[in-house]
Design an enzyme around this catalytic site. Structure first.
Site, PDB file in Angstrom:
ATOM      1  N   CYS A 166       2.302  -6.711   9.665  1.00 16.79           N
ATOM      2  CA  CYS A 166       2.186  -5.607   9.081  1.00 16.79           C
ATOM      3  C   CYS A 166       3.659  -5.414   8.468  1.00 16.79           C
ATOM      4  O   CYS A 166       4.704  -4.977   9.394  1.00 16.79           O
ATOM      5  CB  CYS A 166       1.207  -4.906   9.568  1.00 16.79           C
ATOM      6  SG  CYS A 166       1.011  -3.398   8.111  1.00 16.79           S
ATOM      7  N   THR A 167       3.838  -5.143   7.508  1.00 10.13           N
ATOM      8  CA  THR A 167       5.563  -5.019   6.551  1.00 10.13           C
ATOM      9  C   THR A 167       5.925  -2.696   7.485  1.00 10.13           C
ATOM     10  O   THR A 167       6.871  -2.670   7.268  1.00 10.13           O
ATOM     11  CB  THR A 167       5.451  -4.755   5.179  1.00 10.13           C
ATOM     12  OG1 THR A 167       3.718  -4.860   4.453  1.00 10.13           O
ATOM     13  CG2 THR A 167       4.883  -6.503   4.730  1.00 10.13           C
ATOM     14  N   HIS A 168       4.688  -2.169   7.311  1.00  9.19           N
ATOM     15  CA  HIS A 168       4.332  -1.213   7.513  1.00  9.19           C
ATOM     16  C   HIS A 168       5.672  -1.086   9.216  1.00  9.19           C
ATOM     17  O   HIS A 168       6.020  -0.550   9.088  1.00  9.19           O
ATOM     18  CB  HIS A 168       3.841  -0.056   7.783  1.00  9.19           C
ATOM     19  CG  HIS A 168       3.397   0.507   6.715  1.00  9.19           C
ATOM     20  ND1 HIS A 168       2.280  -0.582   5.494  1.00  9.19           N
ATOM     21  CD2 HIS A 168       3.490   1.587   6.288  1.00  9.19           C
ATOM     22  CE1 HIS A 168       2.120   0.279   4.317  1.00  9.19           C
ATOM     23  NE2 HIS A 168       2.775   1.659   5.246  1.00  9.19           N
ATOM     24  N   SER A 190       0.725  -1.568   0.199  1.00  5.36           N
ATOM     25  CA  SER A 190      -0.117  -0.022  -0.036  1.00  5.36           C
ATOM     26  C   SER A 190       0.634   1.246  -0.161  1.00  5.36           C
ATOM     27  O   SER A 190       0.562   1.797  -0.747  1.00  5.36           O
ATOM     28  CB  SER A 190      -0.971  -0.023   1.051  1.00  5.36           C
ATOM     29  OG  SER A 190      -0.191   0.062   2.446  1.00  5.36           O
ATOM     30  N   CYS A 202       2.986  -7.013   1.462  1.00  6.98           N
ATOM     31  CA  CYS A 202       1.908  -6.740   2.517  1.00  6.98           C
ATOM     32  C   CYS A 202       0.423  -8.048   2.778  1.00  6.98           C
ATOM     33  O   CYS A 202       0.104  -8.860   2.126  1.00  6.98           O
ATOM     34  CB  CYS A 202       1.302  -5.908   1.261  1.00  6.98           C
ATOM     35  SG  CYS A 202      -1.027  -5.281   1.955  1.00  6.98           S
ATOM     36  N   ASN A 203       0.188  -7.823   3.779  1.00 13.88           N
ATOM     37  CA  ASN A 203      -0.023  -8.723   5.091  1.00 13.88           C
ATOM     38  C   ASN A 203      -1.477  -8.065   4.494  1.00 13.88           C
ATOM     39  O   ASN A 203      -2.658  -9.877   4.315  1.00 13.88           O
ATOM     40  CB  ASN A 203       0.013  -8.927   6.098  1.00 13.88           C
ATOM     41  CG  ASN A 203       1.224  -9.020   7.088  1.00 13.88           C
ATOM     42  OD1 ASN A 203       2.107 -10.737   6.844  1.00 13.88           O
ATOM     43  ND2 ASN A 203       2.446  -8.512   6.933  1.00 13.88           N
TER      44      ASN A 203
HETATM   45  N1  DGL Z   1       1.892  -2.967   5.161  1.00 16.74           N
HETATM   46  C1  DGL Z   1       0.794  -3.242   4.908  1.00 16.74           C
HETATM   47  C2  DGL Z   1       0.851  -5.084   5.279  1.00 16.74           C
HETATM   48  O1  DGL Z   1       1.594  -5.377   5.985  1.00 16.74           O
HETATM   49  C3  DGL Z   1      -0.614  -2.436   4.614  1.00 16.74           C
HETATM   50  C4  DGL Z   1      -0.198  -2.176   5.922  1.00 16.74           C
HETATM   51  C5  DGL Z   1      -1.892  -0.255   5.296  1.00 16.74           C
HETATM   52  O2  DGL Z   1      -1.788  -0.276   4.289  1.00 16.74           O
HETATM   53  O3  DGL Z   1      -2.736  -0.104   6.604  1.00 16.74           O
HETATM   54  O4  DGL Z   1      -0.568  -4.954   5.421  1.00 16.74           O
END
Ligand code: DGL
Length: 251
Positions: A176-178, A7, A69-70
């Protein structure tokens, strides 16, 4: 060329590990900042956005894809990968992450976006390997990280979510990759005895097994984003300072 989707900035934490495994490969990174955060979207919305991302990669001749992206995995969009990219290999987040715990007897907690926790994807996958897990949804955190909230705000969000759960776990998976982008803040909030796991390692290792050595090229990264954002540009500069790269904003 390896395609990576997220995202926004979250997939950068995965790209860092992929670069270690494929130093010579060319990468095409698709960050859908216009539609971030994904973690608060419905399955239907996430499926539509995943189709758009995959079509973009396909049109740009990627050979293999990492869905970094999870929330995309949680949207059950996995069949879309196979429909649209039958000639390419796909690696997503949940499978490699959970599989890396096969021999691990420690107690696991998973923190992620609301969409990922609500999907039950991690709960089911861990159940398949006979492990029950603690889940911690952290609403708003991915958006805060994406759009450059202060460290204090980020710390408050993490503290609130973590302290609402009992800490009866030994490892916390940042699903979550963030979140690995603010791993230092997680560290400052958690007990020292809790190990933090960044799934990027398991995901990049899976890609290494699956993708062919033909991924050799000249090591350039093309970042394509759906909306311009200073925080994304800064992060790219910080994490990939010495890499050959371009950043393009889609019209
Ligand atoms: N980085 C993504 C994940 O791993 C999306 C986080 C988001 O945009 O809410 O879920």
């Amino acid at each position: 060329m390896i395609g990576v989707i997220d995202s926004g900035s979250g997939g950068l934490s995965v790209l860092l590990e992929l670069k270690k495994q494929f130093p010579q490969a060319d990468f095409l990174y698709y960050g859908d900042i216009k539609n971030a955060p994904y973690g608060e979207k419905t399955h239907a919305e996430l499926s539509r956005l995943t189709v758009d991302a995959l079509k973009f990669l396909k049109d740009n001749r990627v050979t293999n894809v990492v869905s970094a992206c999870n929330s995309v995995s949680a949207s059950m969009a996995i069949s879309l990968f196979d429909t649209l990219l039958s000639a390419q290999h796909i690696v997503e987040m949940v499978g490699p992450t959970v599989q890396s715990f096969l021999q691990d007897t420690r107690r696991v907690a998973v923190c992620a976006t609301q969409a990922t926790i609500d999907s039950g994807m991690y709960q089911n996958a861990f159940h398949m390997i006979d492990k029950e897990i603690t889940t911690i949804a952290i609403p708003d955190l991915a958006g805060q990280i994406e759009f450059g909230a202060t460290e204090e705000d980020i710390k408050n969000t993490i503290t609130k979510a973590i302290s609402a759960q009992s800490t009866n776990y030994d490892v916390l998976v940042l699903a979550c990759t963030h979140y690995p982008l603010v791993q230092n803040v997680f560290r400052s909030v958690l007990n020292d005895s809790i190990e933090i796991i960044d799934p990027a390692h398991a995901v990049a290792a899976r890609a290494k097994k699956l993708f062919k050595d033909e991924e050799g090229s000249d090591g350039k990264v093309q970042f394509v984003i759906t909306k311009d954002a200073g925080s994304f540009r800064n992060r790219v500069e910080e994490l990939f300072a010495d890499q050959r790269k371009t950043i393009e904003v889609l019209p």
